[in-house]
Motif scaffolding. Sequence first.
Motif, mmCIF file in Angstrom:
data_model
loop_
_atom_site.group_PDB
_atom_site.id
_atom_site.type_symbol
_atom_site.label_atom_id
_atom_site.label_comp_id
_atom_site.label_asym_id
_atom_site.label_seq_id
_atom_site.Cartn_x
_atom_site.Cartn_y
_atom_site.Cartn_z
ATOM 1 N N LYS A 54 1.051 -1.074 0.050
ATOM 2 C CA LYS A 54 -0.204 0.365 0.062
ATOM 3 C C LYS A 54 1.025 1.013 -0.108
ATOM 4 O O LYS A 54 1.922 1.153 0.613
ATOM 5 N N ILE A 55 0.603 2.040 -0.630
ATOM 6 C CA ILE A 55 1.176 3.624 -1.024
ATOM 7 C C ILE A 55 0.424 4.705 -0.135
ATOM 8 O O ILE A 55 -0.585 4.942 -0.706
ATOM 9 N N VAL A 56 0.320 5.338 0.933
ATOM 10 C CA VAL A 56 -0.400 6.251 1.834
ATOM 11 C C VAL A 56 0.596 8.094 1.541
ATOM 12 O O VAL A 56 1.766 7.689 1.191
ATOM 13 N N THR A 57 -0.640 8.591 0.774
ATOM 14 C CA THR A 57 0.014 9.946 -0.001
ATOM 15 C C THR A 57 -0.302 10.695 2.071
ATOM 16 O O THR A 57 -1.910 11.142 1.355
ATOM 17 N N ILE A 58 0.201 11.665 1.925
ATOM 18 C CA ILE A 58 -0.504 12.223 3.134
ATOM 19 C C ILE A 58 0.316 13.786 2.865
ATOM 20 O O ILE A 58 1.368 13.933 1.975
ATOM 21 N N ARG A 59 -1.328 15.207 3.155
ATOM 22 C CA ARG A 59 0.019 16.704 3.035
ATOM 23 C C ARG A 59 0.032 17.151 4.622
ATOM 24 O O ARG A 59 0.007 16.660 5.840
ATOM 25 N N VAL A 60 1.291 17.497 4.867
ATOM 26 C CA VAL A 60 1.603 17.845 6.420
ATOM 27 C C VAL A 60 1.163 19.230 6.478
ATOM 28 O O VAL A 60 0.643 19.797 5.272
ATOM 29 N N GLU A 61 0.018 18.810 7.424
ATOM 30 C CA GLU A 61 -0.771 20.140 8.336
ATOM 31 C C GLU A 61 -0.223 20.971 9.054
ATOM 32 O O GLU A 61 -0.009 22.373 9.347
ATOM 33 N N SER A 62 0.658 20.400 9.954
ATOM 34 C CA SER A 62 1.306 21.388 10.690
ATOM 35 C C SER A 62 3.166 20.288 11.462
ATOM 36 O O SER A 62 2.809 18.983 11.467
ATOM 37 N N VAL A 63 3.395 21.078 12.227
ATOM 38 C CA VAL A 63 4.862 20.032 12.585
ATOM 39 C C VAL A 63 4.930 20.722 13.911
ATOM 40 O O VAL A 63 4.862 22.472 14.474
ATOM 41 N N LYS A 64 5.084 20.062 14.694
ATOM 42 C CA LYS A 64 4.947 20.232 16.215
ATOM 43 C C LYS A 64 6.006 19.287 16.758
ATOM 44 O O LYS A 64 6.350 18.350 17.150
ATOM 45 N N GLU A 65 7.036 20.030 18.135
ATOM 46 C CA GLU A 65 8.061 18.718 18.407
ATOM 47 C C GLU A 65 7.268 18.005 19.486
ATOM 48 O O GLU A 65 8.196 16.740 19.727
ATOM 49 N N VAL A 66 6.400 18.708 20.529
ATOM 50 C CA VAL A 66 5.764 17.843 21.211
ATOM 51 C C VAL A 66 4.071 17.145 20.788
ATOM 52 O O VAL A 66 3.675 18.749 20.704
ATOM 53 N N VAL A 67 3.527 16.324 20.568
ATOM 54 C CA VAL A 67 2.047 16.043 20.801
ATOM 55 C C VAL A 67 1.867 15.029 21.145
ATOM 56 O O VAL A 67 2.741 13.976 21.449
ATOM 57 N N ARG A 68 0.302 15.031 21.184
ATOM 58 C CA ARG A 68 -0.198 13.715 22.524
ATOM 59 C C ARG A 68 -1.085 13.317 21.840
ATOM 60 O O ARG A 68 -1.064 13.428 19.981
ATOM 61 N N LYS A 69 -0.935 11.647 22.174
ATOM 62 C CA LYS A 69 -0.941 10.440 21.526
ATOM 63 C C LYS A 69 -3.181 11.194 20.494
ATOM 64 O O LYS A 69 -3.085 10.896 19.443
ATOM 65 N N ASP A 70 -3.831 11.518 20.901
ATOM 66 C CA ASP A 70 -5.041 11.790 20.578
ATOM 67 C C ASP A 70 -4.964 12.924 19.526
ATOM 68 O O ASP A 70 -5.948 13.402 18.703
ATOM 69 N N GLU A 71 -3.798 13.600 19.565
ATOM 70 C CA GLU A 71 -3.853 14.577 18.585
ATOM 71 C C GLU A 71 -2.467 14.647 17.651
ATOM 72 O O GLU A 71 -2.705 15.749 16.649
ATOM 73 N N ALA A 72 -2.453 13.263 17.395
ATOM 74 C CA ALA A 72 -0.963 13.406 16.123
ATOM 75 C C ALA A 72 -1.833 13.332 15.352
ATOM 76 O O ALA A 72 -0.742 13.752 13.974
ATOM 77 N N THR A 73 -3.063 13.012 14.539
ATOM 78 C CA THR A 73 -3.545 12.369 13.378
ATOM 79 C C THR A 73 -4.099 14.530 13.108
ATOM 80 O O THR A 73 -4.289 14.340 11.644
ATOM 81 N N THR A 74 -3.960 15.301 13.700
ATOM 82 C CA THR A 74 -3.738 16.450 13.621
ATOM 83 C C THR A 74 -2.978 17.500 12.787
ATOM 84 O O THR A 74 -2.846 17.918 11.481
ATOM 85 N N LEU A 75 -1.656 16.091 12.756
ATOM 86 C CA LEU A 75 -0.346 16.516 12.000
ATOM 87 C C LEU A 75 -0.667 16.429 10.342
ATOM 88 O O LEU A 75 0.395 16.753 9.800
ATOM 89 N N TYR A 76 -1.058 16.447 9.692
ATOM 90 C CA TYR A 76 -1.423 15.316 8.209
ATOM 91 C C TYR A 76 -2.898 15.156 7.841
ATOM 92 O O TYR A 76 -4.008 14.867 8.874
ATOM 93 N N THR A 77 -2.717 15.058 6.382
ATOM 94 C CA THR A 77 -4.152 15.149 6.030
ATOM 95 C C THR A 77 -4.085 13.750 4.980
ATOM 96 O O THR A 77 -3.014 14.057 4.353
ATOM 97 N N VAL A 78 -4.386 12.661 5.586
ATOM 98 C CA VAL A 78 -3.985 11.029 4.050
ATOM 99 C C VAL A 78 -5.276 11.731 2.849
ATOM 100 O O VAL A 78 -6.211 12.456 2.664
ATOM 101 N N MET A 79 -4.047 12.066 2.012
ATOM 102 C CA MET A 79 -4.469 12.859 0.473
ATOM 103 C C MET A 79 -5.227 11.538 -0.264
ATOM 104 O O MET A 79 -6.177 11.352 -1.130
#
Length: 87
Positions: A54-79
């Motif tokens: 499988k090839i997954v293409t994502i777009r980077v939405e934000s870059v943070k040094e520290v992220v909680r587990k439940d916020e991890a998916t906010t860093l990218y969008t699956v295209m």
Amino acid sequence: MRLDKFLKISRLIKRRTLAKEVADQGRITINGSQAKASSNVVVGDELAIRFGQKIVTIRVESVKEVVRKDEATTLYTVMKEEKVEGE
């Protein structure tokens, strides 16, 4: 931020050493160019990551040094996700 660190923080790949191995195997591209573990990731980049068949293409939405587990998916969008035929 380094590619291997972004993949770990965003929980796309669980361990940074595994993210480095995947990049070294040539299974990740950033904006269509082959990526190394040390490649820089910025907001707006498109990453294509090959996971087995499988090839997954994502777009980077934000870059943070520290992220909680439940916020991890906010860093990218699956295209898109596409299956790869066996070689």
